[in-house]
Scaffold this motif. Structure first.
Motif, mmCIF file in Angstrom:
data_model
loop_
_atom_site.group_PDB
_atom_site.id
_atom_site.type_symbol
_atom_site.label_atom_id
_atom_site.label_comp_id
_atom_site.label_asym_id
_atom_site.label_seq_id
_atom_site.Cartn_x
_atom_site.Cartn_y
_atom_site.Cartn_z
ATOM 1 N N ARG A 102 0.865 -1.172 0.000
ATOM 2 C CA ARG A 102 0.000 0.000 0.000
ATOM 3 C C ARG A 102 0.902 1.221 0.000
ATOM 4 N N LEU A 103 0.609 2.148 -0.903
ATOM 5 C CA LEU A 103 1.540 3.243 -1.169
ATOM 6 C C LEU A 103 0.845 4.594 -1.059
ATOM 7 N N THR A 104 1.456 5.495 -0.298
ATOM 8 C CA THR A 104 1.057 6.900 -0.274
ATOM 9 C C THR A 104 2.261 7.714 -0.692
ATOM 10 N N LYS A 128 0.022 13.346 -2.986
ATOM 11 C CA LYS A 128 -1.424 13.408 -2.754
ATOM 12 C C LYS A 128 -2.141 12.091 -3.061
ATOM 13 N N VAL A 129 -1.399 11.061 -3.438
ATOM 14 C CA VAL A 129 -2.020 9.828 -3.930
ATOM 15 C C VAL A 129 -1.830 8.691 -2.932
ATOM 16 N N ALA A 130 -2.904 7.930 -2.686
ATOM 17 C CA ALA A 130 -2.834 6.718 -1.860
ATOM 18 C C ALA A 130 -3.507 5.590 -2.624
ATOM 19 N N VAL A 131 -2.767 4.491 -2.860
ATOM 20 C CA VAL A 131 -3.300 3.360 -3.616
ATOM 21 C C VAL A 131 -2.843 2.046 -2.975
ATOM 22 N N SER A 132 -3.658 0.998 -3.164
ATOM 23 C CA SER A 132 -3.241 -0.367 -2.849
ATOM 24 C C SER A 132 -2.727 -0.979 -4.144
ATOM 25 N N LEU A 133 -1.425 -1.160 -4.232
ATOM 26 C CA LEU A 133 -0.819 -1.617 -5.471
ATOM 27 C C LEU A 133 -1.176 -3.067 -5.761
ATOM 28 N N ALA A 134 -1.230 -3.401 -7.029
ATOM 29 C CA ALA A 134 -1.372 -4.801 -7.426
ATOM 30 C C ALA A 134 -0.168 -5.580 -6.901
ATOM 31 N N PRO A 135 -0.329 -6.875 -6.595
ATOM 32 C CA PRO A 135 0.789 -7.653 -6.037
ATOM 33 C C PRO A 135 2.022 -7.615 -6.932
ATOM 34 N N ILE A 136 3.175 -7.618 -6.289
ATOM 35 C CA ILE A 136 4.449 -7.695 -7.008
ATOM 36 C C ILE A 136 5.171 -8.978 -6.586
ATOM 37 N N THR A 137 5.988 -9.509 -7.471
ATOM 38 C CA THR A 137 6.788 -10.696 -7.176
ATOM 39 C C THR A 137 8.244 -10.384 -7.455
ATOM 40 N N MET A 138 9.103 -10.698 -6.494
ATOM 41 C CA MET A 138 10.538 -10.498 -6.654
ATOM 42 C C MET A 138 11.267 -11.810 -6.389
ATOM 43 N N THR A 139 12.325 -12.043 -7.146
ATOM 44 C CA THR A 139 13.143 -13.247 -6.994
ATOM 45 C C THR A 139 14.597 -12.844 -6.866
ATOM 46 N N HIS A 140 15.298 -13.444 -5.900
ATOM 47 C CA HIS A 140 16.724 -13.208 -5.795
ATOM 48 C C HIS A 140 17.381 -14.449 -5.202
ATOM 49 N N ALA A 141 18.702 -14.496 -5.260
ATOM 50 C CA ALA A 141 19.468 -15.614 -4.690
ATOM 51 C C ALA A 141 20.442 -15.062 -3.665
ATOM 52 N N GLU A 142 20.806 -15.910 -2.707
ATOM 53 C CA GLU A 142 21.781 -15.492 -1.708
ATOM 54 C C GLU A 142 22.508 -16.698 -1.143
ATOM 55 N N GLY A 143 23.708 -16.447 -0.643
ATOM 56 C CA GLY A 143 24.515 -17.501 -0.049
ATOM 57 C C GLY A 143 25.941 -17.036 0.134
ATOM 58 N N PRO A 144 26.827 -17.918 0.625
ATOM 59 C CA PRO A 144 28.214 -17.523 0.898
ATOM 60 C C PRO A 144 29.070 -17.482 -0.354
ATOM 61 N N PRO A 192 1.558 19.553 -15.105
ATOM 62 C CA PRO A 192 0.233 19.220 -14.575
ATOM 63 C C PRO A 192 0.209 17.927 -13.758
ATOM 64 N N LEU A 193 0.952 16.912 -14.194
ATOM 65 C CA LEU A 193 0.966 15.654 -13.446
ATOM 66 C C LEU A 193 1.581 15.831 -12.064
ATOM 67 N N ASN A 194 2.675 16.564 -11.981
ATOM 68 C CA ASN A 194 3.304 16.766 -10.683
ATOM 69 C C ASN A 194 2.419 17.574 -9.741
ATOM 70 N N ARG A 195 1.706 18.536 -10.273
ATOM 71 C CA ARG A 195 0.754 19.276 -9.429
ATOM 72 C C ARG A 195 -0.389 18.364 -8.997
ATOM 73 N N ARG A 196 -0.862 17.540 -9.918
ATOM 74 C CA ARG A 196 -1.941 16.607 -9.608
ATOM 75 C C ARG A 196 -1.533 15.620 -8.509
ATOM 76 N N LEU A 197 -0.296 15.121 -8.559
ATOM 77 C CA LEU A 197 0.172 14.103 -7.631
ATOM 78 C C LEU A 197 0.825 14.682 -6.376
ATOM 79 N N GLY A 198 1.055 15.989 -6.363
ATOM 80 C CA GLY A 198 1.697 16.598 -5.203
ATOM 81 C C GLY A 198 3.175 16.275 -5.104
ATOM 82 N N LEU A 199 3.860 16.249 -6.235
ATOM 83 C CA LEU A 199 5.276 15.900 -6.283
ATOM 84 C C LEU A 199 6.123 17.083 -6.737
#
Length: 271
Positions: free
Chosen positions: A84-86, A89-105, A226-233
């Motif tokens: 969920r992202l604010t 001026k914008v607050a939205v529940s984002l669509a699910p995201i999927t991330m993949t990574h690897a880790e080890g020594p 206009p977009l930056n004024r609309r979004l408050g950025l």
């Protein structure tokens, strides 16, 4: 960024309380994708939504490993989040995201991470371009936001960089928040991790960041102002990322062989 040792217990924010689960964690290695829920900061906990289970996980994005590492001590981790992202001026529940990574020594014993992939889809911004009900009724005035990997990640410390592409019938494809400098997040835990399943391993956690800053949208042509004024950025305060997630993992010796012999070929270390 950091590199990791897979055989020791996970960091405090992912250690389960029961001894049986601790044993599972020790066998499986450090449970690290919950590192995006970096601890030592308090926050209001909230119930995580039901996310895809390990049975539905796709390990096809597991990255190739660095040279000369032990595939039995490296894990591929698949992580699905419902953020969920604010911002501004914008607050939205984002669509699910999927991330993949690897880790080890790494061969020298230091901790290693290799980025795999991120998948996301656009989420409509209520009010569309004008920020009024008419924007929801007229398709041509539609506006959506889609998170994209920003090129930097450290799943041990909860650091992640994202860009946010703005899309719509009238919006240029290049229009992006964080196009030149991505938005940097330092995620903190907002509740305890929870093991949903031990075999296969499935862990849920929640995290948040309320201190990041958001730059102005760029490369939007005549709509930039206009977009930056609309979004408050740009927005230096009042921003929030709330992050509910579920993840699973497999060591590389458990993965099916691939044509590129991924357990031997080198990959790009995550930053």
């Amino acid at each position: 960024m950091t590199k990791s040792v897979a055989g020791r217990p996970g960091p405090p924010w992912v250690r389960p309380s029961s001894s049986s689960v601790r044993r599972v964690a020790a066998v499986a290695g450090a449970v690290v994708l919950a590192g995006t829920a970096a601890v030592w900061a308090s926050g209001a906990a909230y119930a995580a939504p039901r996310l895809p289970t390990a049975a539905a996980a796709d390990f096809g994005d597991c990255p190739s490993l660095p040279d000369a590492v032990d595939p039995t001590r490296w894990r591929c981790e698949v992580h699905t989040a419902a953020p969920r992202l604010t911002l501004g001026k914008v607050a939205v529940s984002l669509a699910p995201i999927t991330m993949t990574h690897a880790e080890g020594p790494m061969p020298d014993g230091s901790k290693g991470q290799v980025w795999g992939a991120m998948h996301s889809s656009p989420t409509a911004i209520p009010g569309g371009l004008p920020g009024a009900p008419a924007g929801d009724r007229a398709a041509v005035l539609g506006l959506a936001i889609q998170p994209e990997y920003g090129g930097r990640s450290d799943f041990y410390t909860g650091q992640l960089s994202l860009r946010f592409r703005l899309t719509g019938p009238l919006v240029p494809h290049s229009c992006t928040i964080g196009a030149d400098a991505p938005v940097d997040f330092q995620l903190k835990r907002s509740g305890p991790s929870r093991w949903v399943s031990q075999d296969p391993p499935v862990i849920e956690f929640s995290a948040y960041d309320d201190r990041f800053t958001v730059p102005a949208a760029e490369h939007c042509g005549p709509l930039t102002g206009p977009l930056n004024r609309r979004l408050g950025l740009p927005a230096t305060e009042g921003n929030l990322l709330s992050y509910d997630a579920s993840y699973t993992f497999k060591t590389y010796d458990q993965l099916p062989p691939r044509g590129d012999d991924q357990t031997q070929k080198g990959g790009n270390l995550a930053y």
